[in-house]
Design a protein around this motif. Structure first.
Motif, short mmCIF file in Angstrom:
data_model
loop_
_atom_site.label_atom_id
_atom_site.label_comp_id
_atom_site.label_asym_id
_atom_site.label_seq_id
_atom_site.Cartn_x
_atom_site.Cartn_y
_atom_site.Cartn_z
N VAL A 175 -4.68 48.33 55.48
CA VAL A 175 -3.70 47.41 53.79
C VAL A 175 -4.03 48.59 53.00
N SER A 176 -2.45 48.37 52.59
CA SER A 176 -1.85 49.40 52.01
C SER A 176 -2.20 49.04 49.57
N ASP A 177 -2.17 47.54 49.89
CA ASP A 177 -2.36 47.39 48.45
C ASP A 177 -3.37 46.20 48.67
N TRP A 178 -3.38 45.83 47.43
CA TRP A 178 -5.45 45.35 47.42
C TRP A 178 -4.58 43.68 46.01
N LEU A 179 -4.92 42.95 46.41
CA LEU A 179 -4.67 42.11 44.56
C LEU A 179 -5.51 41.58 43.84
N LEU A 180 -6.14 42.26 43.88
CA LEU A 180 -8.12 41.55 43.98
C LEU A 180 -8.32 40.15 42.15
N ASP A 181 -8.15 38.83 42.66
CA ASP A 181 -8.37 38.18 41.79
C ASP A 181 -10.04 38.34 41.04
N ALA A 204 -1.24 43.55 35.09
CA ALA A 204 -2.05 42.04 35.84
C ALA A 204 -0.53 41.48 36.21
N VAL A 205 -0.98 41.39 37.53
CA VAL A 205 0.64 41.14 38.96
C VAL A 205 1.28 39.65 39.08
N GLY A 206 -0.47 39.00 37.96
CA GLY A 206 -0.43 37.38 38.67
C GLY A 206 -0.94 36.55 37.94
N LEU A 210 5.70 44.55 43.29
CA LEU A 210 4.83 45.71 43.43
C LEU A 210 5.96 47.07 43.79
N PRO A 211 4.84 47.69 44.31
CA PRO A 211 5.84 49.39 44.22
C PRO A 211 6.21 49.32 45.63
N HIS A 212 7.59 49.65 46.43
CA HIS A 212 7.45 49.89 47.44
C HIS A 212 7.85 51.37 48.39
N ALA A 213 6.56 52.24 47.32
CA ALA A 213 6.32 53.67 48.73
C ALA A 213 5.44 53.10 48.47
N PHE A 236 -4.67 49.13 43.87
CA PHE A 236 -5.60 47.70 43.13
C PHE A 236 -4.78 47.31 41.98
N SER A 237 -5.04 45.48 42.19
CA SER A 237 -3.99 45.61 41.15
C SER A 237 -4.88 44.14 40.82
N GLU A 238 -4.34 43.63 39.83
CA GLU A 238 -5.02 42.18 39.35
C GLU A 238 -4.60 40.79 39.02
#
Length: 389
Positions: free
Chosen positions: A109-115, A174-176, A386-389, A137-139
């Motif tokens: 996994v490259s990106d984890w969106l954490l609750d 946060a992203v969501g 989210l970033p595309h890189a 890691f994003s929130e």
């Protein structure tokens, strides 16, 4: 008979290799355990039941338990299908940090969106995970947690404004957002935005309960609707738990089809809704994602808990919805095995479903690769910015 078509496209085996190597975005997940647990506690964490496990029974004798022994045991140096006792002995030799490093890294996994809104004090912090793992890691901010955080120091007349201010602060990076209205009430709520008078009356009743010593837990449908609509006003993607969960919810009232009146109310606001998990209502969620441009969904939690049977769940998620509206998540909380299993089982389910259609000549290999990449990665990039890189 028409001539068989010729093709220079890759074989299904190459499709499977692509899916196996795809860096996933887990768009709804929690962190992993920060402290060692007993075997008994571990077994309570691989079931959605909150009741004591009966004497003489083990949760390893379940689809998720078999999946752990099959897919996680080799990472501990054991053969697939090692016994539960052997698995636990090998697992116990590692620290929570070592287990997290091992299983989360193997998930690809490259990106984890954490609750971060559920028992975060029992889990490794996002900063700790970010220091230890080569991933972003994003929130995801839970609406009810923010509301419960400000309630004890607020007042009935200002609760809505205090919540709006607190939510703005909480979502600065946060992203969501996420709501657990499915747990606290159900989806058969009145769809309209509640009036200020309704909110003040409901807030007054709730705050009086808190002053009398009640636990800080919002369950009033007016306040839950206020929180939802305030979330809609932010414009951030809004995740809703749907379907399967622990006995704190009434599964009969968690069918996402019950959300249709509210989904129509918020249509045109610019806010997207993401239905999480959805099992056993994944086909209903697929219908909603097809007919409403602002609805997305996944089958996250249902994949881990159906184990070897999850191939059918993944395939059913591909029946009705446009492929641009389906996402990947594990909803892992606590045992890091769950972070890995979500990835392993989803990849297997996608490989079998898409590979079968390629082999039957219904799909091209190129289209199968493209759809797998959308669902595993690029849909989440687009939805959450989210970033595309």
């Amino acid at each position: 008979m028409p001539a068989e078509p010729t093709s220079t496209e890759p074989t299904p085996a190459e499709l499977r290799r692509h899916i196996a190597a795809l860096p996933l975005i887990d768009h709804h997940v929690h962190a992993s355990l920060a402290s060692p647990v007993t075997r008994g506690r571990f077994e309570t964490l691989i079931t959605e039941s909150d009741r004591p496990i009966p004497a003489g029974v083990t949760q390893f004798d379940s689809q998720i338990g078999f999946a752990i022994r099959r897919h996680c045991a080799p990472l501990l140096g054991l053969p697939p299908h090692a016994s539960a006792d052997a698995y636990w002995a090998a697992r116990s030799e590692r620290t929570p940090e070592e287990l997290s490093d091992l299983f989360l890294a193997a998930a690809g996994v490259s990106d984890w969106l954490l609750d971060t809104g559920f028992k975060s004090d029992e889990l490794l912090s996002p900063d700790t995970l970010a220091e230890r793992l080569p991933a972003r890691f994003s929130e995801i901010v839970r609406l009810e947690t923010v509301l419960e955080g400000i309630a004890p120091t607020s007042g009935a007349a200002r609760l809505a404004d205090d919540f709006r201010t607190a939510l703005a602060d909480a979502t600065a990076s946060a992203v969501g957002l996420k709501s657990i209205i499915a747990y606290r009430y159900g989806f058969d709520f009145a769809p309209a935005r509640p009036s200020a008078q309704e909110v003040e009356r409901a807030a007054g009743a709730w705050l009086r309960e808190l002053e009398a010593g009640a636990p800080v837990r919002v369950s009033d449908p007016v306040l839950l609707r206020m929180a939802l609509w305030t979330g809609v006003d932010t414009g951030l993607p809004l995740q809703l738990h749907a379907g399967y969960g622990d006995p704190d919810l009434d599964l009969r009232r968690c069918d996402p089809l019950l959300l249709m009146p509210w989904l129509k109310e918020i249509e045109g606001t610019g806010t997207d809704v993401v239905l999480l998990h959805c099992y056993p209502f994944q086909r209903n969620a697929g219908f909603l994602a097809q007919v409403f441009p602002h609805v997305y969904f996944d089958v996250g939690l249902g994949v881990n808990y159906t184990g070897a049977a999850s191939t059918a769940v993944v395939a059913e998620s591909l029946e009705l919805a446009p492929f641009t509206k389906v996402l990947y998540s594990s909803d892992a909380w606590g045992p890091p095995e769950l972070h890995l299993l979500g990835s392993v089982l989803w990849r297997r389910g996608m490989s079998r479903a898409l590979g079968g259609w390629v082999e039957e000549g219904e799909w091209s290999e190129a289209d199968a690769v493209r759809v797998a990449t959308m669902i595993g990665r690029t849909n989440a990039q687009r939805l959450y910015g989210l970033p595309h890189a």
